[in-house]
Design an enzyme around this catalytic site. Structure first.
Site, PDB file in Angstrom:
ATOM      1  CD  GLU A  18      -4.421  -0.366  17.534  1.00 56.44           C
ATOM      2  OE1 GLU A  18      -3.895  -0.038  18.434  1.00 56.44           O
ATOM      3  OE2 GLU A  18      -3.925  -0.651  16.536  1.00 56.44           O
ATOM      4  CG  ASP A  59      -6.212   6.310  13.225  1.00 59.58           C
ATOM      5  OD1 ASP A  59      -6.291   5.403  12.850  1.00 59.58           O
ATOM      6  OD2 ASP A  59      -5.465   7.204  13.564  1.00 59.58           O
TER       7      ASP A  59
END
Length: 360
Positions: free
Chosen positions: A245, A55
């Site tokens: 997401e 991420d």
């Protein structure tokens, strides 16, 4: 400054890389933009210490230093808090720079004191406003929407600056909680964007009813009164599991581009993560893909997906035309499918971003 991660941390991650390193997530960027130039897309051949990164939130400091912030290590290795990497040659050579804090803030454990405690902090996002850096991060129980996104602030990104200190500002938004007409969401994967009138927003969400846009305000960096009830629904696949997401919105040429990750993260060689995109003239949407399909309803144009040894790319951010993401590296002979940083300069064709994977 280049502290090293303990070998125990690497061992723990090696054992779990094929299961779950952290969270489905995103990161955003200080002074974010979608990049003003076109040109040929190309991969930045990163070297040095580039894993384990999940991420990645990419940003560039005033002195030209590139920074990546990423999800913390499992089992609270190095405290389990947000990790940092730096590059002084425009994203080619990277060095590990330690963690934001030595341990997870105590209030987070208190927040989750009714059951299992979060193993690490997820999905950082860095955004600069009026001389302050806002670091958003998430804590959750994996596979649930029992989650909270929180905030820390700093006046500099340079750990050697005497004024350097990430000051925790506590919770920003939590779930489970109803949002926009009673829908449930998952309060992870924050990404900050500013509308044409200067209004700041947070894109947030993972699975459940997908991605939402929530109005925030400065200097608090937190939602305005009534923000959840007035949230805007941006993405919903209307499919079992609703695997979407990591929202990140970048502006370019009068358009807002919404980048999200579809499908399964955090499964090593079995990861099916991919980066998809839609665009809108208005920050609040609707966001349509190249075929004109609304992202509320399953639309989304694939920008980057598994190719050769690069498996499950996603968890993206964009800074000045550079796409940052993690992937599971099948070419890593020491630890196959270890989570690794990827960087691509985006090209543009007919108003849409493109990625050239070259020979991968």
């Amino acid at each position: 400054m280049s502290p090293r991660r303990p070998l125990a941390a690497l061992g723990a991650l090696a054992l779990t890389a094929a299961i779950a390193i952290g969270a489905p997530a995103s990161g955003a960027v200080a002074g974010a933009s979608g990049g003003a130039s076109g040109g040929k897309p190309d991969e930045i051949a990163v070297v040095g210490d580039t894993s384990p990164i999940h991420d990645p939130a990419l940003t560039v400091d005033d002195d030209g230093t590139w920074w990546v912030y990423s999800t913390g290590l499992l089992n609270r290795e190095n405290g389990g808090t947000v990790q940092m990497w730096s590059s002084h040659d425009r994203g080619t050579t990277w060095a590990y720079e330690g963690t934001v804090w030595d341990e997870i803030p105590a209030w987070i454990d208190e927040h989750f004191s009714d059951g299992a405690l979060p193993d690490n902090l997820w999905a950082p996002e860095v955004y600069e406003h009026d001389g302050t850096y806002y670091l958003y991060y998430s804590a959750s129980r994996f596979g649930t929407n029992n989650s909270v996104t929180a905030l820390a602030t700093n006046t500099t990104l340079d750990p050697d600056d005497p004024d350097y200190e990430w000051v925790d500002q506590g919770p920003v938004i939590a779930s489970p909680a109803p949002i926009e007409d009673g829908k449930e969401f998952n309060a992870i994967d924050a990404g900050i964007v500013t509308g044409k009138d200067g209004t700041p927003y947070m894109a947030i969400g993972s699975h459940w009813y997908g991605i939402f846009l929530v109005e925030i305000s400065w200097p608090s960096g937190k939602p305005v009164a009534g923000a959840l009830e007035n949230a805007v629904h941006l993405v919903d696949r209307f499919a079992p599991g609703n695997r979407v997401e990591a929202p990140y919105i970048a502006k370019r040429g009068g358009w807002y581009y919404l980048y999200v990750s579809f499908d399964a993260c955090c499964a090593g060689a079995d990861s099916t993560y991919k980066v998809v995109v839609g665009r809108s003239r208005d920050v609040t949407g609707p966001y349509l893909d190249k075929e004109g399909r609304d992202m509320v309803g399953g639309g989304g144009t694939v920008l980057l997906e598994s190719s050769g040894p690069r498996v499950g790319p996603g968890g993206q951010s964009v800074h000045d035309g550079v796409l940052a993401y993690h992937y599971y590296d099948g070419a890593n002979e020491e630890i196959p499918y270890f989570p690794t940083l990827g960087l691509h300069r985006l090209g543009w064709k007919a108003g849409w971003p493109v990625v050239d994977l070259g020979g991968s």
